[in-house]
Write a protein that holds these residues in place. Sequence first.
Motif, PDB file in Angstrom:
ATOM      1  N   THR A 126       0.791  -1.091  -0.053  1.00  0.00           N
ATOM      2  CA  THR A 126      -0.062  -0.045  -0.144  1.00  0.00           C
ATOM      3  C   THR A 126       0.847   1.172  -0.238  1.00  0.00           C
ATOM      4  O   THR A 126       0.422   2.284  -0.694  1.00  0.00           O
ATOM      5  CB  THR A 126      -0.906   0.214   1.201  1.00  0.00           C
ATOM      6  N   PHE A 147     -14.950   2.053  -1.478  1.00  0.00           N
ATOM      7  CA  PHE A 147     -14.824   2.022   0.052  1.00  0.00           C
ATOM      8  C   PHE A 147     -15.823   2.039   0.793  1.00  0.00           C
ATOM      9  O   PHE A 147     -15.496   2.663   2.163  1.00  0.00           O
ATOM     10  CB  PHE A 147     -13.439   3.080   0.126  1.00  0.00           C
ATOM     11  N   TRP A 174      -5.198   5.313  -0.580  1.00  0.00           N
ATOM     12  CA  TRP A 174      -4.121   4.350  -0.008  1.00  0.00           C
ATOM     13  C   TRP A 174      -3.220   4.954   1.078  1.00  0.00           C
ATOM     14  O   TRP A 174      -2.756   4.006   2.012  1.00  0.00           O
ATOM     15  CB  TRP A 174      -3.262   4.004  -1.264  1.00  0.00           C
ATOM     16  N   ARG A 177      -4.700   6.688   3.637  1.00  0.00           N
ATOM     17  CA  ARG A 177      -5.496   6.215   4.799  1.00  0.00           C
ATOM     18  C   ARG A 177      -5.530   4.872   5.008  1.00  0.00           C
ATOM     19  O   ARG A 177      -5.564   4.465   6.372  1.00  0.00           O
ATOM     20  CB  ARG A 177      -6.978   6.770   4.480  1.00  0.00           C
ATOM     21  N   GLU A 178      -5.567   3.900   3.971  1.00  0.00           N
ATOM     22  CA  GLU A 178      -5.593   2.291   4.329  1.00  0.00           C
ATOM     23  C   GLU A 178      -4.295   2.057   4.910  1.00  0.00           C
ATOM     24  O   GLU A 178      -4.446   1.406   6.038  1.00  0.00           O
ATOM     25  CB  GLU A 178      -5.684   1.931   3.031  1.00  0.00           C
ATOM     26  N   MET A 180      -3.885   0.332   8.753  1.00  0.00           N
ATOM     27  CA  MET A 180      -3.268  -0.985   9.074  1.00  0.00           C
ATOM     28  C   MET A 180      -2.022  -1.130  10.210  1.00  0.00           C
ATOM     29  O   MET A 180      -1.801  -2.096  10.681  1.00  0.00           O
ATOM     30  CB  MET A 180      -2.416  -1.391   7.840  1.00  0.00           C
ATOM     31  N   THR A 200     -12.502  10.562   7.077  1.00  0.00           N
ATOM     32  CA  THR A 200     -12.467   9.813   5.708  1.00  0.00           C
ATOM     33  C   THR A 200     -11.829  10.853   4.935  1.00  0.00           C
ATOM     34  O   THR A 200     -11.882  12.092   4.964  1.00  0.00           O
ATOM     35  CB  THR A 200     -13.792   9.347   5.232  1.00  0.00           C
TER      36      THR A 200
END
Length: 292
Positions: A71, A117, A169, A171-172, A176, A244
Amino acid sequence: MGLWIPFTIFAAFMQSLRNAFQNKLSKEVSTAGVTLARFLYASPLAALYLWTLYQIEPAALPSVSSNFLITVVLASVSQIIATALMVKLFRLRNYAIGVGLAKSEAVIAATLGALFFAAPLSWLAWSGVTVGAIAIWLMSNTGSLKELSLKTVSLGLGSGLTFALTTLWVREASLMLDLPFPYSAAWVLLCVISTQTAILIAWLLFKEPATLNALWRRPKLTLTISLFSCLGSLGWFTAMSLETVALVKTLGQIEVLFTLFISARWFKEKLSQRDLLGLALIVLGAACVILA
């Protein structure tokens, strides 16, 4: 007031300053060189910020997975492409319009978030998307309303798309890492910037070694761009670890107002009534998405 709001406003202001200096450097250095200037000295600054956080309040080290690394690489490459496309925009039209076209990022991020998403939009939010699309169409027209510059639109939408993917990506990647605020954002910031710097230096050593010398001969301008870029990314990454992407990026449209001020005061550029209308519609579209 949510803590993400001041971080977003701070990021938008830093980004508008960075874009102004990038615009200046783009008249002297190649596209790849201007892109590298954004990251070249940012890694030590990001490392210093992360070290300072751990000195203030120690926290656990992150547990890094293969998905996290993938990512980070995707976000890094996407932002490199987005920045290069924006630099090309600077050379096609004036400074304010180049940034305005790239601001399709907010509209695209909201749309991708809704489609992929699990973040559906209300009718008011979709109204904002529509208004933003109209704004991009207005600002991409260099002649009459019946004419359309496909190259400008393609570069603008391409830059917006890759910036949007970058933020999604990022934020993802932050989610994680099982770390408290703001450590996850700080780790992602350092990882992304370091990856980008390594990729671009390797590319320029192979393709454009003279560009590295050109940046070395402009230390103050290059360092200034890296500084504002690092501060802007710090604000974006932190805000997106709290909220978000759609909300962060739509509020981040306030950058357009900062850009207008810089364009008028620093570059003495004049905007047509259609350009001003397009910029106003971008702000209106962003407001619709936020209110939704």
